[in-house]
Write an enzyme that holds these catalytic residues in place. Structure first.
Site, short mmCIF file in Angstrom:
data_model
loop_
_atom_site.label_atom_id
_atom_site.label_comp_id
_atom_site.label_asym_id
_atom_site.label_seq_id
_atom_site.Cartn_x
_atom_site.Cartn_y
_atom_site.Cartn_z
N GLU A 113 -1.01 -3.92 2.10
CA GLU A 113 -1.10 -4.64 3.37
C GLU A 113 -0.28 -5.94 3.34
O GLU A 113 0.32 -6.34 4.34
CB GLU A 113 -2.56 -4.91 3.73
CG GLU A 113 -3.27 -3.61 4.11
CD GLU A 113 -4.76 -3.76 4.38
OE1 GLU A 113 -5.21 -3.36 5.46
OE2 GLU A 113 -5.48 -4.29 3.50
N GLU A 152 -8.32 3.15 0.72
CA GLU A 152 -9.65 2.64 1.09
C GLU A 152 -10.62 3.74 1.53
O GLU A 152 -11.82 3.67 1.27
CB GLU A 152 -9.53 1.62 2.24
CG GLU A 152 -9.04 0.26 1.82
CD GLU A 152 -7.52 0.13 1.80
OE1 GLU A 152 -7.03 -1.00 1.74
OE2 GLU A 152 -6.82 1.16 1.85
N LEU A 157 -13.91 -5.58 -4.80
CA LEU A 157 -15.07 -4.71 -4.55
C LEU A 157 -16.38 -5.34 -4.98
O LEU A 157 -17.43 -5.01 -4.44
CB LEU A 157 -14.85 -3.35 -5.24
CG LEU A 157 -13.66 -2.57 -4.65
CD1 LEU A 157 -13.30 -1.39 -5.52
CD2 LEU A 157 -13.95 -2.10 -3.23
N GLY A 196 -8.53 -2.97 6.00
CA GLY A 196 -8.97 -4.02 6.94
C GLY A 196 -8.09 -5.25 6.98
O GLY A 196 -8.40 -6.22 7.66
#
Length: 714
Positions: free
Chosen positions: A118, A140, A69, A148
């Site tokens: 992911e 997210e 982040l 993403g």
């Protein structure tokens, strides 16, 4: 290759990739990870013929935390192209893993959230440690982003649109048992050795493993958007989503777009679609607001940035709660759940038992949902002792008074409790408006007195406002802070003043809505535009919940106090409307059966039809934008006044307090971040326009004018 990913090939020709980012407590998808993963994938491809399979695991307590982040918050529009290319390269690495032609297993030893999940999705098989510290999911959306790293594409292909959407749109996180039932993971392990043994066994049994979506003829479960059943669901999905987001939050809308569009094309095209939406959100302002507040500022608060330094941490062992109404009962419940012994006192044993019944009902719901065993329920309930006697408070190290907002009553019960518990215990008041310094005079040691302002319903609301009186010692403040963290709430620290921070700002919101009604503006417009601005409910609806009689009572108490201090009473155009509803129309709020709304039995509440005939003026209408701005600006300006007067110490306390305590528009990142993202100079200009049109309460405070002059942010 760096040590960020260790590459170890065993006798069985299985390669174990252990992710262990140096100098970090958790693994994140930063530049170091991307370089290390590129190296690992290149080596796997080069040594492919001599490999039996791959296991991906972590050396940290958690598996993998997700995107970095610190990196994401800095990506602006000018960096969009470079960011887009970087994300595609990162996805390319995961795609290379799943198309290696060898079985790849995720050995999930800790939480795998966001980017971590992911990575797991890009493996052919997932084994997780069966431990309550393990969670998987894609949160997210809670930071204004979408998954993403292929998360949208793979979840939709794995579960189908209908089952994947709750994980994507709500950021739903699940524990290992639930994940196994949902088909997100394939097996559970008892410990680290078992985890790796199960991963190895699966690799040896499945040498030709490939992803289901890479098998010719694979169909998405439930069908694509052209399937009539899916099409029916998708026809209403956007409008349901719009009701929830009111168009304030772009992330859920972009997630829905990426999921639906991606389900109609091949895998690689779906990845491109996802990356475009991800780049759009990452470079947008809402994600910046949400990451800044819900990640950086919230972590800063929970790490104790507002806690006095140098005071050793203390654990509250026994708590006394005075008053077993809704607030007292809620405080007793959250404390007992946190393992604290509670004495719940009211004027009669029956009243105290009624308060305890609130905890029993909440625990019963958890048992019914399978979140709690009967033994755990009984043990929690056993920690709450009910009484009508002050003597039973003996041994409490903290007392929280939660009786009616009346100065004399609060003084009486606090004094009686203090005489029993003695000089070492901390005495706290759950008042929402009465200054703490005044209440502290009821006890012999005002340095041991503090405000702990909870929000209703206590079991759901995450915030506690800690109020420091003029004589509250640093040790007392630290003890209050430690207690709030002990019951798993978020503490913000404010200095003493009338209404403190949250009640003051909340009052400006309700009063502004009521004042607009008094000006003749249509009630439905006020309520609708409040929600469109990002407030969870309209000012008229929330005033009914609080009750107009309580608002009036607080106003009278304030007027009495100000008179005693030789200060003029506060005036506001909303007061006349409140008095009219209370005295003439006898509509004090929801609990009494009617206020600004009617509450028909067994039907939905609706605005009182008489509001139109009694208040509406055809020529009194203003633009929807002015309605929204009046409701948000008045709160932001009052927050600046709290900073100016020293009531608030930090921007983090202001932003988190405004969102968690009073429901300020979450998309903005909080009351002060709302000003930052609007642009301080632009905000001042707009506030001056509002002041000329609607009243002096919109006049920018000196601190705001100073910030605008110097070009500074809050």
């Amino acid at each position: 290759m760096t040590d960020a990913i260790r590459y170890e090939k065993g006798q069985d020709q299985i390669v174990v990739l252990t992710i262990d980012m140096p100098g970090q407590s958790a693994n994140t998808m930063n530049a170091l990870y991307r370089d290390a993963m590129a190296g690992a994938v290149a080596r796997l491809q080069a040594e492919r013929e001599s490999i039996a399979g791959v296991i991906i695991t972590s050396a940290k307590k958690t598996f993998f935390a997700g995107g970095d982040l610190n990196e994401l918050i800095k990506v602006g529009r000018p960096e969009a192209k470079a960011f887009y290319d970087m994300v595609l390269a990162l996805k390319g690495q995961l795609r290379a893993l799943e198309t290696l032609g060898k079985p790849v297993v995720a050995a999930i030893n800790g939480a795998a959230l966001g980017g971590g999940w992911e990575i797991c999705l890009a493996c052919h098989h997932r084994v997780a440690l069966d431990d309550k510290s393990v969670q998987v999911g894609l949160p997210e959306v809670t930071l204004g982003l979408l998954p993403g790293g292929g998360g949208v594409v793979r979840m939709v292909r794995m579960l189908g649109l209908e089952k994947a959407l709750p994980y994507l749109l709500e950021g739903k996180k699940v524990r290992p048992q639930q994940a196994l039932q949902a088909g997100l993971i394939d097996a559970l392990a008892t410990d680290r050795d078992d985890l790796l043994a199960k991963a190895r066994a699966w690799i040896l049994a499945n040498p030709g493993a490939q992803q289901p979506w890479d098998v010719r003829g694979y169909q998405i479960p439930g069908g694509t958007p052209s399937n009539p059943k899916v099409a029916q669901m998708l026809a209403i999905a956007p409008s349901i989503l719009r009701i929830k987001t009111q168009g304030c939050f772009p992330a859920p809308e972009k997630i829905l777009c990426a999921a639906v569009e991606g389900a109609q094309v091949d895998f690689d095209t779906a990845q491109l679609i996802e990356t475009r939406y991800f780049t759009e959100l990452t470079t947008g302002q809402v994600a910046k607001n949400m990451i800044g507040t819900f990640w950086f500022q919230l972590n800063q608060i929970n790490a104790g940035s507002s806690r006095p330094q140098g005071v050793p941490p203390q654990v509250t062992k026994k708590l006394g709660v005075l008053g077993a109404g809704m607030m007292g009962a809620g405080i007793a419940y959250v404390s007992a759940v946190a393992g604290i012994e509670v004495v719940l006192k009211d004027i009669s044993f029956e009243a105290a038992e009624k308060g305890k019944a609130h905890s029993a009902a909440l625990l019963e719901k958890k048992v019914a949902r399978g979140q709690l065993s009967r033994e755990q329920r009984d043990a929690t309930l056993a920690r709450i002792r009910t009484t009508a006697e002050d003597a039973d408070l003996a041994g409490c190290d903290l007392i929280i008074e939660a009786v009616f907002e009346d100065r004399e009553l609060k003084a009486k019960v606090s004094r009686a409790a203090q005489q029993v518990v003695g000089g070492d215990a901390v005495i706290a008041s759950n008042t929402s408006t009465l200054p703490i310094t005044g209440l502290a005079t009821a006890v012999p040691n005002p340095d041991k007195f503090i405000g702990l302002h909870f929000f209703s319903p206590v079991e759901k609301m995450p915030l506690v406002e800690i109020i420091k009186g003029a004589k509250t010692s640093d040790e007392t403040l630290a003890r209050g802070f430690d207690f709030v963290l002990q019951i798993k709430k978020t503490p913000i620290v404010v200095n003493d003043s009338r209404g403190f921070f949250t009640s003051r700002v909340f009052g400006t919101f309700t009063n502004e809505g009521i004042a607009m009604l008094g000006e003749g503006i249509a009630a439905p417009m006020i309520e609708t535009e409040a929600r469109k601005a990002g407030m969870p409910v309209g000012p008229l609806a929330i005033s009914d919940e609080v009750s107009l009689s309580l608002m009036s009572h607080i106003r009278q108490q304030t007027a009495k106090d100000l008179q005693a201090e030789g200060k003029p009473a506060i005036e506001h155009p909303a007061f006349a409307v409140i008095d009219l509803l209370l005295n003439e129309y006898k509509r004090p709020g929801k609990a009494a059966g009617g206020g600004f709304y009617d509450y028909p039995a067994g039907a939905q509440k609706h605005l009182w039809p008489q509001l139109r005939t009694r208040f509406y003026k055809a020529d009194g209408q203003i633009s929807p934008q002015d309605v929204r701005d009046r409701l948000l600006f008045v709160q932001a300006i009052e927050t600046v006044r709290c900073v100016e007067e020293g009531v608030l110490h930090s921007t983090a306390d202001a932003n988190i307090g405004s969102i968690f305590g009073i429901g300020f528009a979450a998309w903005s990142g909080g009351a002060l971040q709302f000003i930052n993202q609007y642009g301080v100079q632009d905000f001042v200009a707009r506030a001056q326009y509002l002041a000329e049109q609607y009243g002096e309460r919109f006049r920018p405070p000196t601190l705001l004018l100073e910030k605008a002059r110097l070009g500074q942010l809050f």
